[in-house]
Design a protein around this motif. Sequence first.
Motif, PDB file in Angstrom:
ATOM      1  N   MET B   9      30.718  44.385  30.382  1.00  0.00           N
ATOM      2  CA  MET B   9      30.233  43.095  30.869  1.00  0.00           C
ATOM      3  C   MET B   9      31.412  42.257  31.359  1.00  0.00           C
ATOM      4  O   MET B   9      31.368  41.659  32.438  1.00  0.00           O
ATOM      5  CB  MET B   9      29.498  42.335  29.749  1.00  0.00           C
ATOM      6  CG  MET B   9      28.031  42.686  29.618  1.00  0.00           C
ATOM      7  SD  MET B   9      27.344  42.102  28.064  1.00  0.00           S
ATOM      8  CE  MET B   9      27.050  40.403  28.462  1.00  0.00           C
ATOM      9  N   ILE B  10      32.481  42.221  30.557  1.00  0.00           N
ATOM     10  CA  ILE B  10      33.630  41.402  30.921  1.00  0.00           C
ATOM     11  C   ILE B  10      34.372  41.996  32.115  1.00  0.00           C
ATOM     12  O   ILE B  10      34.660  41.307  33.098  1.00  0.00           O
ATOM     13  CB  ILE B  10      34.566  41.233  29.709  1.00  0.00           C
ATOM     14  CG1 ILE B  10      33.864  40.339  28.674  1.00  0.00           C
ATOM     15  CG2 ILE B  10      35.905  40.625  30.130  1.00  0.00           C
ATOM     16  CD1 ILE B  10      34.700  39.987  27.488  1.00  0.00           C
ATOM     17  N   PHE B  12      33.360  44.245  34.404  1.00  0.00           N
ATOM     18  CA  PHE B  12      32.512  44.208  35.592  1.00  0.00           C
ATOM     19  C   PHE B  12      32.455  42.791  36.160  1.00  0.00           C
ATOM     20  O   PHE B  12      32.629  42.569  37.360  1.00  0.00           O
ATOM     21  CB  PHE B  12      31.102  44.699  35.213  1.00  0.00           C
ATOM     22  CG  PHE B  12      30.130  44.762  36.353  1.00  0.00           C
ATOM     23  CD1 PHE B  12      30.319  45.662  37.392  1.00  0.00           C
ATOM     24  CD2 PHE B  12      29.001  43.941  36.374  1.00  0.00           C
ATOM     25  CE1 PHE B  12      29.411  45.736  38.436  1.00  0.00           C
ATOM     26  CE2 PHE B  12      28.094  44.001  37.411  1.00  0.00           C
ATOM     27  CZ  PHE B  12      28.307  44.909  38.445  1.00  0.00           C
ATOM     28  N   GLY B  13      32.253  41.820  35.276  1.00  0.00           N
ATOM     29  CA  GLY B  13      32.193  40.421  35.700  1.00  0.00           C
ATOM     30  C   GLY B  13      33.468  39.989  36.392  1.00  0.00           C
ATOM     31  O   GLY B  13      33.426  39.350  37.452  1.00  0.00           O
ATOM     32  N   ILE B  14      34.604  40.347  35.822  1.00  0.00           N
ATOM     33  CA  ILE B  14      35.877  39.912  36.396  1.00  0.00           C
ATOM     34  C   ILE B  14      36.124  40.594  37.746  1.00  0.00           C
ATOM     35  O   ILE B  14      36.588  39.955  38.700  1.00  0.00           O
ATOM     36  CB  ILE B  14      37.039  40.163  35.400  1.00  0.00           C
ATOM     37  CG1 ILE B  14      36.909  39.146  34.251  1.00  0.00           C
ATOM     38  CG2 ILE B  14      38.392  40.014  36.081  1.00  0.00           C
ATOM     39  CD1 ILE B  14      37.915  39.307  33.155  1.00  0.00           C
ATOM     40  N   ILE B  16      33.808  41.699  39.876  1.00  0.00           N
ATOM     41  CA  ILE B  16      32.913  41.062  40.847  1.00  0.00           C
ATOM     42  C   ILE B  16      33.425  39.669  41.200  1.00  0.00           C
ATOM     43  O   ILE B  16      33.398  39.245  42.353  1.00  0.00           O
ATOM     44  CB  ILE B  16      31.479  40.973  40.282  1.00  0.00           C
ATOM     45  CG1 ILE B  16      30.908  42.357  40.010  1.00  0.00           C
ATOM     46  CG2 ILE B  16      30.575  40.193  41.229  1.00  0.00           C
ATOM     47  CD1 ILE B  16      30.343  43.062  41.208  1.00  0.00           C
ATOM     48  N   GLY B  17      33.904  38.959  40.180  1.00  0.00           N
ATOM     49  CA  GLY B  17      34.440  37.619  40.407  1.00  0.00           C
ATOM     50  C   GLY B  17      35.615  37.656  41.371  1.00  0.00           C
ATOM     51  O   GLY B  17      35.751  36.808  42.253  1.00  0.00           O
ATOM     52  N   ASN B  20      34.318  38.247  44.874  1.00  0.00           N
ATOM     53  CA  ASN B  20      33.654  37.063  45.411  1.00  0.00           C
ATOM     54  C   ASN B  20      34.580  35.857  45.529  1.00  0.00           C
ATOM     55  O   ASN B  20      34.149  34.809  45.999  1.00  0.00           O
ATOM     56  CB  ASN B  20      32.472  36.669  44.514  1.00  0.00           C
ATOM     57  CG  ASN B  20      31.307  37.635  44.644  1.00  0.00           C
ATOM     58  OD1 ASN B  20      31.268  38.418  45.586  1.00  0.00           O
ATOM     59  ND2 ASN B  20      30.387  37.586  43.705  1.00  0.00           N
ATOM     60  N   ASN B  22      35.608  34.141  42.959  1.00  0.00           N
ATOM     61  CA  ASN B  22      35.134  33.139  42.003  1.00  0.00           C
ATOM     62  C   ASN B  22      36.046  33.004  40.786  1.00  0.00           C
ATOM     63  O   ASN B  22      35.615  32.557  39.726  1.00  0.00           O
ATOM     64  CB  ASN B  22      33.736  33.516  41.500  1.00  0.00           C
ATOM     65  CG  ASN B  22      32.674  33.257  42.546  1.00  0.00           C
ATOM     66  OD1 ASN B  22      32.899  32.499  43.475  1.00  0.00           O
ATOM     67  ND2 ASN B  22      31.531  33.887  42.400  1.00  0.00           N
ATOM     68  N   GLU B  25      36.128  29.776  38.674  1.00  0.00           N
ATOM     69  CA  GLU B  25      34.892  29.572  37.923  1.00  0.00           C
ATOM     70  C   GLU B  25      34.829  30.506  36.713  1.00  0.00           C
ATOM     71  O   GLU B  25      34.397  30.108  35.629  1.00  0.00           O
ATOM     72  CB  GLU B  25      33.660  29.827  38.812  1.00  0.00           C
ATOM     73  CG  GLU B  25      33.384  28.749  39.830  1.00  0.00           C
ATOM     74  CD  GLU B  25      34.080  29.014  41.153  1.00  0.00           C
ATOM     75  OE1 GLU B  25      35.111  29.748  41.153  1.00  0.00           O
ATOM     76  OE2 GLU B  25      33.603  28.499  42.182  1.00  0.00           O
ATOM     77  N   VAL B  26      35.263  31.753  36.928  1.00  0.00           N
ATOM     78  CA  VAL B  26      35.224  32.721  35.831  1.00  0.00           C
ATOM     79  C   VAL B  26      36.101  32.234  34.678  1.00  0.00           C
ATOM     80  O   VAL B  26      35.670  32.222  33.516  1.00  0.00           O
ATOM     81  CB  VAL B  26      35.686  34.122  36.313  1.00  0.00           C
ATOM     82  CG1 VAL B  26      35.900  35.051  35.132  1.00  0.00           C
ATOM     83  CG2 VAL B  26      34.657  34.709  37.260  1.00  0.00           C
ATOM     84  N   THR B  29      34.459  29.177  33.044  1.00  0.00           N
ATOM     85  CA  THR B  29      33.253  29.505  32.284  1.00  0.00           C
ATOM     86  C   THR B  29      33.594  30.254  31.003  1.00  0.00           C
ATOM     87  O   THR B  29      32.964  30.033  29.964  1.00  0.00           O
ATOM     88  CB  THR B  29      32.290  30.353  33.135  1.00  0.00           C
ATOM     89  OG1 THR B  29      32.133  29.713  34.403  1.00  0.00           O
ATOM     90  CG2 THR B  29      30.944  30.478  32.469  1.00  0.00           C
ATOM     91  N   ALA B  30      34.583  31.149  31.073  1.00  0.00           N
ATOM     92  CA  ALA B  30      34.963  31.889  29.863  1.00  0.00           C
ATOM     93  C   ALA B  30      35.377  30.912  28.769  1.00  0.00           C
ATOM     94  O   ALA B  30      34.942  31.026  27.615  1.00  0.00           O
ATOM     95  CB  ALA B  30      36.097  32.857  30.187  1.00  0.00           C
ATOM     96  N   SER B  33      32.335  28.774  27.687  1.00  0.00           N
ATOM     97  CA  SER B  33      31.342  29.520  26.906  1.00  0.00           C
ATOM     98  C   SER B  33      31.762  29.623  25.446  1.00  0.00           C
ATOM     99  O   SER B  33      30.932  29.530  24.544  1.00  0.00           O
ATOM    100  CB  SER B  33      31.161  30.929  27.458  1.00  0.00           C
ATOM    101  OG  SER B  33      30.743  30.876  28.782  1.00  0.00           O
ATOM    102  N   SER B  34      33.056  29.815  25.204  1.00  0.00           N
ATOM    103  CA  SER B  34      33.496  29.924  23.814  1.00  0.00           C
ATOM    104  C   SER B  34      33.265  28.593  23.102  1.00  0.00           C
ATOM    105  O   SER B  34      32.845  28.542  21.955  1.00  0.00           O
ATOM    106  CB  SER B  34      34.961  30.347  23.741  1.00  0.00           C
ATOM    107  OG  SER B  34      35.777  29.367  24.340  1.00  0.00           O
TER     108      SER B  34
END
Lengths: 176, 193
Positions: B9-10, B12-14, B16-17, B20, B22, B25-26, B29-30, B33-34
């Motif tokens: 998840m982390i 893949f997210g990074i 894609i970020g 893009n 992003n 934002e990543v 948000t990280a 979120s904590s």
Amino acid sequence: MNIILYLSNFMIPLVFVYIIGFGLLSKVNVFDVFVKGVMDGFKVVLNIMPTLIGLMVAVGILRASGALDFLTMVLTPITNLVKFPSELVPIALMRTVSSSAATGLVLDLFKTYGPDSTIGRMVSVMMGCTETIFYTLSVYFLAVNIKKTRYTITGALLANIAGIIFSVFITYRLFG
Amino acid sequence: MLNYLWAYMIIFGIIIGAINGNMPEVTQTAIDSSKEAVQLCITLVGVISLWTGLMKIAEESGLIKSLTEKMKPILRFLFPNIPDNHPSKKYIATNMIANILGLGWAATPPGLKAMEKLQEINPHKEVASKEMCTFLIINISSVQLLPINIIAYRSQYQSANPAEIIGPAILATIVSTCVGVIFAKVMMKRSRV
């Protein structure tokens, strides 16, 4: 339907009265016992907190990076085939990892379409019959150090998918 | 499983970020979120403690015992291998009752207790027992009869009839739970451990 709404407002207070009343009748020192029980709650949350931090960060990254939108885009052609509204795809995905994130997306839909639209009703029914698979699994299994989850995820996914499909079906059926 | 899921998840997210553009934002948000997780836990301490306190009263007064007694036939059907007087059954029953009433937050403490007790009779400590699988599948299939939160959100957004979804939601819950139970039952028969 009004009765159900009326009853649901009373549900939680009634549970309070019932439990405390039952305790009094059984001659339990209700307040002392309550305070003792509160301590257990602290421990429970302390146990969950590390997992929650880990997962919420991962979901946050997925959302902020646009990975979630990307997944929706990939899945939309498939969902269109079966008349599944693509607006619901991110929520169905989110729902498996985080209840609060899914709720955020639901409120977004309510704002855009209204809770009494077909989409609004559909998503309401869907939220009522699904659970956060990965969050629940991690919290429960990590609490007892289980590493191999065997067929739990498959079963949970199947149940949730059945619920989602039925929500779409019943909403079309009942509300047109 | 979760090991890989979380890592991917982390990662893949990074990735894609990065594609893009992003990244800011990543990062933000990280961190957010904590913080959000801790804030959520603070709210949870209040709500869960309130419930564990009440549950303690219900336990000491014998209320849980009498409710568990009433759920015995269902539990015997779902968990044929757990002896009747095993403590795990008490917690499973409590967890289910809380879930049925739509008190999602209240279901976790007894649910975790149930897992602890199931772990005591689990022969392979790192592998989920069949009982654990069944319990979690049913739990996740959602046995909720009153989706109180959703009703609250609907009225907050001016629904003409916030409660109209209760009926269909109960039907949908029955469908998802039945699918879960059937699957768990089939797997229980098929696997030996």
